[in-house]
Design a protein around this motif. Structure first.
Motif, PDB file in Angstrom:
ATOM      1  N   UNK A 101       0.853  -1.199   0.000  1.00  0.00           N
ATOM      2  CA  UNK A 101       0.000   0.000   0.000  1.00  0.00           C
ATOM      3  C   UNK A 101       0.884   1.244   0.000  1.00  0.00           C
ATOM      4  N   UNK A 102       0.709   2.123  -1.002  1.00  0.00           N
ATOM      5  CA  UNK A 102       1.557   3.311  -1.115  1.00  0.00           C
ATOM      6  C   UNK A 102       0.994   4.515  -0.366  1.00  0.00           C
ATOM      7  N   UNK A 103       1.805   5.131   0.460  1.00  0.00           N
ATOM      8  CA  UNK A 103       1.425   6.356   1.154  1.00  0.00           C
ATOM      9  C   UNK A 103       2.290   7.487   0.619  1.00  0.00           C
ATOM     10  N   UNK A 104       1.686   8.390  -0.110  1.00  0.00           N
ATOM     11  CA  UNK A 104       2.445   9.494  -0.683  1.00  0.00           C
ATOM     12  C   UNK A 104       1.549  10.428  -1.467  1.00  0.00           C
ATOM     13  N   UNK A 105       2.169  11.370  -2.105  1.00  0.00           N
ATOM     14  CA  UNK A 105       1.448  12.337  -2.933  1.00  0.00           C
ATOM     15  C   UNK A 105       2.125  12.389  -4.301  1.00  0.00           C
ATOM     16  N   UNK A 107      -4.977   4.464  -3.867  1.00  0.00           N
ATOM     17  CA  UNK A 107      -5.430   3.225  -4.503  1.00  0.00           C
ATOM     18  C   UNK A 107      -6.324   2.384  -3.613  1.00  0.00           C
ATOM     19  N   UNK A 108      -6.481   1.123  -3.994  1.00  0.00           N
ATOM     20  CA  UNK A 108      -7.393   0.182  -3.367  1.00  0.00           C
ATOM     21  C   UNK A 108      -6.824  -0.313  -2.033  1.00  0.00           C
ATOM     22  N   UNK A 109      -7.558  -0.102  -0.965  1.00  0.00           N
ATOM     23  CA  UNK A 109      -7.093  -0.494   0.369  1.00  0.00           C
ATOM     24  C   UNK A 109      -7.043  -2.017   0.562  1.00  0.00           C
ATOM     25  N   UNK A 110      -7.662  -2.766  -0.334  1.00  0.00           N
ATOM     26  CA  UNK A 110      -7.662  -4.218  -0.207  1.00  0.00           C
ATOM     27  C   UNK A 110      -6.746  -4.897  -1.223  1.00  0.00           C
ATOM     28  N   UNK A 111      -5.950  -4.107  -1.928  1.00  0.00           N
ATOM     29  CA  UNK A 111      -5.036  -4.659  -2.929  1.00  0.00           C
ATOM     30  C   UNK A 111      -3.648  -4.849  -2.313  1.00  0.00           C
ATOM     31  N   UNK A 112      -3.345  -6.082  -1.932  1.00  0.00           N
ATOM     32  CA  UNK A 112      -2.045  -6.410  -1.344  1.00  0.00           C
ATOM     33  C   UNK A 112      -1.151  -7.162  -2.338  1.00  0.00           C
ATOM     34  N   UNK A 113      -1.450  -7.031  -3.618  1.00  0.00           N
ATOM     35  CA  UNK A 113      -0.740  -7.805  -4.636  1.00  0.00           C
ATOM     36  C   UNK A 113       0.728  -7.421  -4.750  1.00  0.00           C
ATOM     37  N   UNK A 114       1.105  -6.227  -4.291  1.00  0.00           N
ATOM     38  CA  UNK A 114       2.509  -5.792  -4.397  1.00  0.00           C
ATOM     39  C   UNK A 114       3.281  -6.034  -3.102  1.00  0.00           C
ATOM     40  N   UNK A 115       2.672  -6.706  -2.139  1.00  0.00           N
ATOM     41  CA  UNK A 115       3.318  -6.938  -0.845  1.00  0.00           C
ATOM     42  C   UNK A 115       4.442  -7.957  -0.968  1.00  0.00           C
TER      43      UNK A 115
END
Length: 225
Positions: A96-100, A157-165
């Motif tokens: 999950x990406x946190x940024x601007x 983005x999608x809060x339930x998308x963990x595909x990049x973890x």
């Protein structure tokens, strides 16, 4: 010289909270059975500060009150590194990406290329410093961990998308505050949840930061003004 894995290391942990359901939920995952530190336990995303974290550009700094509380025991560079580490660990362990939106002024380090590739620059503006804990002596890993609270609205983005973890945490899921108490949690995670739950539920401003201090021969619980 080999690394002393039991040496005390600065670390950052993030309590990411979503409020779009019946009750607030926190993001947690399960550590692997072979992990040296807290195997099989459900935890918040987090980990040790990397040497390059202090150099990561932040689109927004930590709020003044949080920076002031961190300044009680760390330098401004370390405070910046802790904030960056919290965002990096969230990205690595959950995807999950946190940024601007923005452009990096320099070529990002390998750990940050994925986030930068999304056209995002990390921002610490949404982090709130809510807890500090030092791991007791005699453990295979010891951390001086600072816990940051953040609202899931800061995620792009999608809060339930963990595909990049990465594979550091399994069974990533959003868990209600009451339900979380029924999971296999480390003692310190239980303490943090108990201390921070009222702040999460109310959405209010945290008071003095609780500090579970195991730096000496006896455990001491106090608060950072």
């Amino acid at each position: 010289m080999s690394e002393d894995k039991a040496a005390l290391r600065n670390a950052a942990t993030i309590l990411l909270v979503r409020r779009d359901r019946d009750e607030p939920q926190v993001l947690m995952g399960q550590r692997g059975a072979k992990a040296a530190f807290m195997p099989n336990k459900f935890v918040f995303p987090g980990g040790a500060v990397d040497p390059g974290d202090a150099m990561v550009p932040l689109a927004g700094p930590l709020p003044d009150v949080c920076a002031g509380r961190l300044a009680c025991d760390v330098s401004p560079d370390m405070a910046r590194a802790l904030a960056a580490a919290a965002i990096r660990e969230l990205w690595e362990e959950t995807g999950l990406p946190m940024g601007v939106p923005g452009t990096w002024p320099t070529d990002p380090a390998p750990d940050w290329k994925g986030l930068a590739g999304l056209g995002l620059v990390p921002s610490a503006a949404g982090l709130t410093y809510v807890f500090r804990a030092i791991t007791p002596g005699g453990r295979p890993r010891r951390f001086d961990a600072r816990f940051f609270l953040a609202d899931a609205s800061a995620i792009v983005g999608d809060l339930d998308d963990f595909s990049r973890a990465s594979d550091e945490l399994s069974h990533l899921q959003w868990i209600g505050l009451e339900a979380a108490r029924g999971f296999d949690l480390p003692f310190i995670t239980e303490v943090v949840l108990a201390e921070v739950s009222a702040v999460i539920r109310s959405g209010g401003t945290p008071g003095p930061v609780p500090f579970f201090d195991n730096s000496g021969p006896e455990s001491v619980f106090r608060r950072i003004a």
